[in-house]
Design an enzyme around this catalytic site. Structure first.
Site: not given
Ligand code: GDP
Ligand code: IMO
Ligand code: MG
Length: 421
Positions: A11, A14, A16, A38-39, A221, A329
């Site tokens: 999270d 990535k 974005k 979840g991206h 991840q 940031a």
């Molecule tokens: P990913 O799994 O690495 O793609 O990240 P996620 O989408 O799960 O979580 C990142 C969250 O932070 C999302 O809700 C994005 O919209 C948000 N996000 C990304 N970059 C920024 C940032 O620079 N500032 C803020 N406030 N939110 C951000």
């Molecule tokens: P993105 O790509 C954050 C975590 C789960 C749990 C562990 C194992 O959005 O960054 P799993 O379902 O893979 O067997 O769970 O890994 N986990 C994540 N945490 N972002 C993710 O993906 C994750 N995918 C799995 O919360 O701790």
């Molecule tokens: Mg995510």
């Protein structure tokens, strides 16, 4: 081929950044993980969360590949594609799926739940998408792959695997009432997937490389959830590090170019496992609120804490990171003081800055360096020059400590809130 991956516990943002960088590439490819990811992408006032579809899908000139290293849930893929209906994306042209990708079948999801339940307070905190059981079957040479859905004996192979799963589920006393409905959806989705482009994507990837097309491998991840290098057993079941891009796409290590490492300006983690800088107080709550730190896949509140340099250095080492991207940031705007963990103090006093085998079991105490906060809204900032001095100091300090340039700083979720240095 360049690789973009998360350096923390997932999270990092990535989705974005893949979307932001995509115009520089012809191909975007996912190489591991599955619907546990979840991206999130935000642009033109639209927010969209992708789980299995690569984050280049909104750019019509890009070929998006779901690689062989991915575990794919047909039901979720169909739902994802349906949800993208309003964007008029040509999925036959812009998305291809490796025939060698592994299929998540309904009983994998039931097994995931059964295994978690059996672990009690030692549970991993899995997303319950069936990731662990599916990779287990892959390594155990029992899994079904996407190419199998085209074969006449698919149903028999499926039934044989389900029978095995049922005996395990019965061992755990886990109810399977939901299975009939899940199977109905599964076979509908499988029929739909047969209409997509199913290919031997390793040839596509290598042909693209030969013709000097640019490929971006999109990690899912984070490195600290890697099956080998994460805080085992509190990890996911795939290789989330650079090496995973080679096996998950069929690309030789010598073909890897840049490795972009993404990290938040602080840390978050969902699920169980060690988190040395975790803040279980009002500061952590404020970080969660300001950063909107709730899971994109499960909606669970994310655990929050200060930036952890020993962990970040470890991820940079394992991945061979060439450029760093610092995300979120803007979330630190609210703090007077910003802490950075430089070392861990062991229970008997010694200071270390490494992640050893013992890290999962040992209660380490973070040693912090205090930095000045900036208390300045960043959402409208578009150049590095406009950054408040305290934020520039933060960036420079991290660059020196990590010995890798920070090439990009993100100050908000939207595409345009991205500052390159
Ligand atoms: P990913 O799994 O690495 O793609 O990240 P996620 O989408 O799960 O979580 C990142 C969250 O932070 C999302 O809700 C994005 O919209 C948000 N996000 C990304 N970059 C920024 C940032 O620079 N500032 C803020 N406030 N939110 C951000
Ligand atoms: P993105 O790509 C954050 C975590 C789960 C749990 C562990 C194992 O959005 O960054 P799993 O379902 O893979 O067997 O769970 O890994 N986990 C994540 N945490 N972002 C993710 O993906 C994750 N995918 C799995 O919360 O701790
Ligand atoms: Mg995510």
């Amino acid at each position: 081929m360049d690789v973009l991956l998360g350096l923390q516990w997932g999270d990092e943002g990535k989705g974005k950044i893949v979307d932001v960088l995509a115009p520089q590439y012809e191909v975007v490819a996912r190489f591991q993980g599955g619907p546990n990811a979840g991206h999130t992408l935000e642009f033109d006032g639209i927010k969209h969360v992708l789980h299995q579809i690569p984050s280049g899908i909104f750019r019509s000139q890009i070929l998006n590949i779901i690689g062989n290293g991915v575990v794919l849930d047909p039901i979720i893929l169909k739902k994802e594609i349906d949800a993208l209906g309003k964007f008029s994306i040509d999925f036959r042209k812009n998305l291809v799926i490796s025939k060698k990708a592994t299929i998540i079948i309904p009983t994998h999801k039931l097994l995931d739940a059964a295994l978690e339940q059996a672990k009690g307070d030692k549970k991993i905190g899995s997303t319950l998408k069936g990731i662990g059981p599916t990779y287990q079957d892959k390594i155990g040479r029992a899994a079904l792959r996407i190419g199998d859905i085209l074969r006449s004996d698919f149903k028999e192979k499926y039934e044989a695997l389900v029978e095995k799963h049922k005996s395990t589920l019965s061992f755990y006393g886990f109810p399977i009432d939901a299975l009939a409905e899940m199977e109905k959806q599964f076979f509908e989705a499988v029929d739909f997937i047969k209409t997509l482009s199913l290919i031997d994507s390793e040839y596509t990837v290598n042909e693209a490389l030969r013709s000097n097309k640019r490929i971006l491998a999109e990690g899912a991840q984070g490195s600290l959830l890697d099956i080998d290098f994460g805080s085992y057993p509190y990890v996911t079941s795939s290789t989330t590090t650079t090496a995973g891009a080679c096996t998950g796409l069929g690309v030789a290590p010598s073909k890897i170019g840049e490795v972009f490492g993404i990290f938040k300006a602080y840390c978050t983690r969902v699920g169980s496992g060690p988190f040395p800088t975790e803040l279980l107080d009002a500061t952590g709550d404020a970080m969660r609120k300001e950063g909107n730190e709730y899971g994109s896949t499960t909606g669970r509140p994310r655990r929050c804490g200060w930036l952890d340099l020993p962990a970040l250095k470890y991820s940079i080492m394992i991945n061979g990171v060439t450029k760093l991207f610092m995300m979120k940031a803007d979330v630190l705007n609210i703090f007077d003081e910003i802490l950075v963990c430089t070392d861990y103090q062991l229970p008997y006093g010694q200071k270390i800055d490494t992640l050893s085998f013992e890290i999962t079991e040992t209660q380490v105490k973070p040693v912090y360096k205090k930095m000045k906060g900036w208390h300045c809204a960043l959402d409208q900032v578009r150049t590095y020059e406009e950054f408040p001095q305290a934020l520039k100091d933060y960036v420079q300090y991290l660059e020196e400590a990590l010995q890798v340039p920070i090439a990009l700083v993100s100050v908000g979720p939207d595409r345009v809130q991205t500052i390159r240095r």
